[in-house]
Motif scaffolding. Structure first.
Motif, PDB file in Angstrom:
ATOM      1  N   ALA A   3       0.795  -1.230   0.000  1.00 30.29           N
ATOM      2  CA  ALA A   3       0.000   0.000   0.000  1.00 30.29           C
ATOM      3  C   ALA A   3       0.824   1.275   0.000  1.00 30.29           C
ATOM      4  CB  ALA A   3      -0.964  -0.006   1.182  1.00 30.29           C
ATOM      5  N   VAL A   4       2.074   1.216  -0.405  1.00 27.20           N
ATOM      6  CA  VAL A   4       2.893   2.427  -0.419  1.00 27.20           C
ATOM      7  C   VAL A   4       2.447   3.368  -1.519  1.00 27.20           C
ATOM      8  CG1 VAL A   4       5.210   3.333  -0.795  1.00 27.20           C
ATOM      9  CG2 VAL A   4       4.879   1.329   0.631  1.00 27.20           C
ATOM     10  N   ALA A   5       2.143   2.842  -2.681  1.00 28.53           N
ATOM     11  CA  ALA A   5       1.796   3.681  -3.814  1.00 28.53           C
ATOM     12  C   ALA A   5       0.436   4.361  -3.635  1.00 28.53           C
ATOM     13  CB  ALA A   5       1.784   2.852  -5.091  1.00 28.53           C
ATOM     14  N   GLU A   6      -0.473   3.743  -2.898  1.00 26.17           N
ATOM     15  CA  GLU A   6      -1.818   4.291  -2.781  1.00 26.17           C
ATOM     16  C   GLU A   6      -1.955   5.313  -1.665  1.00 26.17           C
ATOM     17  OE1 GLU A   6      -1.438   0.807  -2.329  1.00 26.17           O
ATOM     18  OE2 GLU A   6      -1.543   0.405  -4.453  1.00 26.17           O
ATOM     19  N   VAL A   7      -1.046   5.330  -0.713  1.00 20.85           N
ATOM     20  CA  VAL A   7      -1.213   6.166   0.469  1.00 20.85           C
ATOM     21  C   VAL A   7      -0.513   7.505   0.277  1.00 20.85           C
ATOM     22  CG1 VAL A   7      -0.727   6.381   2.920  1.00 20.85           C
ATOM     23  CG2 VAL A   7      -1.394   4.179   1.972  1.00 20.85           C
ATOM     24  N   ARG A   8      -1.244   8.572   0.520  1.00 16.69           N
ATOM     25  CA  ARG A   8      -0.693   9.922   0.519  1.00 16.69           C
ATOM     26  C   ARG A   8      -0.965  10.506   1.892  1.00 16.69           C
ATOM     27  NH1 ARG A   8      -3.620  10.285  -4.611  1.00 16.69           N
ATOM     28  NH2 ARG A   8      -2.152   9.728  -6.223  1.00 16.69           N
ATOM     29  N   PRO A   9      -0.135  11.449   2.333  1.00 14.52           N
ATOM     30  CA  PRO A   9      -0.362  12.012   3.673  1.00 14.52           C
ATOM     31  C   PRO A   9      -1.746  12.615   3.865  1.00 14.52           C
ATOM     32  CG  PRO A   9       1.787  12.643   2.861  1.00 14.52           C
ATOM     33  CD  PRO A   9       1.082  11.935   1.734  1.00 14.52           C
ATOM     34  N   ASP A  10      -2.326  13.228   2.825  1.00 16.84           N
ATOM     35  CA  ASP A  10      -3.655  13.828   2.975  1.00 16.84           C
ATOM     36  C   ASP A  10      -4.761  12.781   3.032  1.00 16.84           C
ATOM     37  OD1 ASP A  10      -3.197  13.121   0.358  1.00 16.84           O
ATOM     38  OD2 ASP A  10      -4.277  14.819  -0.488  1.00 16.84           O
ATOM     39  N   SER A  11      -4.490  11.563   2.570  1.00 16.05           N
ATOM     40  CA  SER A  11      -5.518  10.528   2.597  1.00 16.05           C
ATOM     41  C   SER A  11      -5.473   9.699   3.876  1.00 16.05           C
ATOM     42  CB  SER A  11      -5.379   9.610   1.384  1.00 16.05           C
ATOM     43  OG  SER A  11      -4.173   8.892   1.444  1.00 16.05           O
ATOM     44  N   VAL A  12      -4.437   9.883   4.676  1.00 17.80           N
ATOM     45  CA  VAL A  12      -4.314   9.099   5.904  1.00 17.80           C
ATOM     46  C   VAL A  12      -5.459   9.411   6.857  1.00 17.80           C
ATOM     47  CG1 VAL A  12      -2.903   8.730   7.959  1.00 17.80           C
ATOM     48  CG2 VAL A  12      -1.840   8.806   5.722  1.00 17.80           C
ATOM     49  N   VAL A  13      -5.850  10.659   6.934  1.00 13.82           N
ATOM     50  CA  VAL A  13      -6.926  11.053   7.838  1.00 13.82           C
ATOM     51  C   VAL A  13      -8.231  10.380   7.439  1.00 13.82           C
ATOM     52  CG1 VAL A  13      -8.267  13.003   8.697  1.00 13.82           C
ATOM     53  CG2 VAL A  13      -5.813  13.236   8.352  1.00 13.82           C
ATOM     54  N   SER A  14      -8.483  10.279   6.146  1.00 15.31           N
ATOM     55  CA  SER A  14      -9.750   9.702   5.702  1.00 15.31           C
ATOM     56  C   SER A  14      -9.811   8.193   5.904  1.00 15.31           C
ATOM     57  CB  SER A  14     -10.004  10.043   4.233  1.00 15.31           C
ATOM     58  OG  SER A  14      -9.041   9.428   3.420  1.00 15.31           O
ATOM     59  N   ILE A  15      -8.680   7.497   5.902  1.00 15.77           N
ATOM     60  CA  ILE A  15      -8.706   6.049   6.084  1.00 15.77           C
ATOM     61  C   ILE A  15      -8.447   5.642   7.527  1.00 15.77           C
ATOM     62  CG2 ILE A  15      -7.972   5.592   3.730  1.00 15.77           C
ATOM     63  CD1 ILE A  15      -5.221   4.806   4.933  1.00 15.77           C
ATOM     64  N   ALA A  16      -8.097   6.607   8.375  1.00 12.68           N
ATOM     65  CA  ALA A  16      -7.723   6.281   9.750  1.00 12.68           C
ATOM     66  C   ALA A  16      -8.857   5.590  10.499  1.00 12.68           C
ATOM     67  CB  ALA A  16      -7.279   7.529  10.492  1.00 12.68           C
ATOM     68  N   GLY A  17     -10.093   5.899  10.188  1.00 12.73           N
ATOM     69  CA  GLY A  17     -11.213   5.282  10.888  1.00 12.73           C
ATOM     70  C   GLY A  17     -11.526   3.878  10.418  1.00 12.73           C
ATOM     71  N   SER A  18     -11.047   3.491   9.243  1.00 11.37           N
ATOM     72  CA  SER A  18     -11.416   2.191   8.686  1.00 11.37           C
ATOM     73  C   SER A  18     -10.350   1.116   8.845  1.00 11.37           C
ATOM     74  CB  SER A  18     -11.753   2.350   7.204  1.00 11.37           C
ATOM     75  OG  SER A  18     -10.620   2.809   6.495  1.00 11.37           O
ATOM     76  N   VAL A  19      -9.215   1.445   9.447  1.00 10.88           N
ATOM     77  CA  VAL A  19      -8.153   0.449   9.635  1.00 10.88           C
ATOM     78  C   VAL A  19      -7.778   0.394  11.109  1.00 10.88           C
ATOM     79  CG1 VAL A  19      -7.190   0.698   7.329  1.00 10.88           C
ATOM     80  CG2 VAL A  19      -6.330   2.114   9.159  1.00 10.88           C
ATOM     81  N   THR A  20      -7.188  -0.705  11.487  1.00  8.77           N
ATOM     82  CA  THR A  20      -6.733  -0.845  12.872  1.00  8.77           C
ATOM     83  C   THR A  20      -5.454  -0.034  13.070  1.00  8.77           C
ATOM     84  OG1 THR A  20      -5.348  -2.754  12.407  1.00  8.77           O
ATOM     85  CG2 THR A  20      -7.674  -3.194  12.942  1.00  8.77           C
ATOM     86  N   PRO A  21      -5.128   0.299  14.291  1.00  6.10           N
ATOM     87  CA  PRO A  21      -3.890   1.045  14.534  1.00  6.10           C
ATOM     88  C   PRO A  21      -2.635   0.316  14.031  1.00  6.10           C
ATOM     89  CG  PRO A  21      -5.279   1.137  16.473  1.00  6.10           C
ATOM     90  CD  PRO A  21      -5.939   0.181  15.505  1.00  6.10           C
ATOM     91  N   GLU A  22      -2.640  -1.006  14.113  1.00  5.88           N
ATOM     92  CA  GLU A  22      -1.494  -1.777  13.625  1.00  5.88           C
ATOM     93  C   GLU A  22      -1.357  -1.661  12.097  1.00  5.88           C
ATOM     94  OE1 GLU A  22      -3.863  -3.166  15.639  1.00  5.88           O
ATOM     95  OE2 GLU A  22      -2.705  -3.154  17.501  1.00  5.88           O
ATOM     96  N   GLN A  23      -2.491  -1.703  11.401  1.00  4.81           N
ATOM     97  CA  GLN A  23      -2.460  -1.558   9.949  1.00  4.81           C
ATOM     98  C   GLN A  23      -2.030  -0.155   9.555  1.00  4.81           C
ATOM     99  OE1 GLN A  23      -6.523  -2.610   9.175  1.00  4.81           O
ATOM    100  NE2 GLN A  23      -5.978  -4.683   8.475  1.00  4.81           N
ATOM    101  N   LEU A  24      -2.532   0.847  10.265  1.00  3.99           N
ATOM    102  CA  LEU A  24      -2.146   2.225   9.987  1.00  3.99           C
ATOM    103  C   LEU A  24      -0.653   2.425  10.221  1.00  3.99           C
ATOM    104  CD1 LEU A  24      -3.068   5.023   9.153  1.00  3.99           C
ATOM    105  CD2 LEU A  24      -3.547   5.506  11.564  1.00  3.99           C
ATOM    106  N   TYR A  25      -0.151   1.861  11.319  1.00  2.00           N
ATOM    107  CA  TYR A  25       1.279   1.942  11.606  1.00  2.00           C
ATOM    108  C   TYR A  25       2.083   1.306  10.481  1.00  2.00           C
ATOM    109  CZ  TYR A  25       5.804   0.831  13.639  1.00  2.00           C
ATOM    110  OH  TYR A  25       7.138   0.700  13.848  1.00  2.00           O
ATOM    111  N   SER A  26       1.647   0.139  10.022  1.00  2.00           N
ATOM    112  CA  SER A  26       2.353  -0.556   8.952  1.00  2.00           C
ATOM    113  C   SER A  26       2.344   0.256   7.660  1.00  2.00           C
ATOM    114  CB  SER A  26       1.725  -1.921   8.715  1.00  2.00           C
ATOM    115  OG  SER A  26       2.343  -2.575   7.640  1.00  2.00           O
ATOM    116  N   ILE A  27       1.209   0.827   7.327  1.00  2.00           N
ATOM    117  CA  ILE A  27       1.093   1.627   6.106  1.00  2.00           C
ATOM    118  C   ILE A  27       2.006   2.850   6.177  1.00  2.00           C
ATOM    119  CG2 ILE A  27      -0.452   3.108   4.776  1.00  2.00           C
ATOM    120  CD1 ILE A  27      -2.705   1.109   5.502  1.00  2.00           C
ATOM    121  N   LEU A  28       1.938   3.566   7.305  1.00  2.00           N
ATOM    122  CA  LEU A  28       2.766   4.769   7.445  1.00  2.00           C
ATOM    123  C   LEU A  28       4.251   4.430   7.492  1.00  2.00           C
ATOM    124  CD1 LEU A  28       0.635   6.828   9.966  1.00  2.00           C
ATOM    125  CD2 LEU A  28       0.886   7.180   7.511  1.00  2.00           C
TER     126      LEU A  28
END
Length: 66
Positions: A3-28
């Protein structure tokens, strides 16, 4: 790297509610590692080009002294 190519810093806020903290940590973390790799590549190329330029200048300067 997932998911590196799909994630942009401005989109992190919008997906933060739909993923677990571990998944968010991994993506970031993957995103930051990718950016770090780009910085490393650019620094390496810059250093190589500067070395080539300096060596070329040295050869030209030395040949004019002879």
């Amino acid at each position: 790297m997932n998911a590196v190519a799909e994630v942009r810093p401005d989109s992190v806020v919008s997906i933060a509610g739909s993923v677990t903290p571990e998944q968010l940590y991994s993506i970031l973390r993957d995103y930051i590692c990718h950016e770090d790799d780009l910085i490393h590549q650019r620094t390496t190329w810059f250093t190589a080009i500067q070395n080539f330029t300096l060596v070329t200048f040295g050869y030209i300067y030395a040949s004019k002294l002879e």
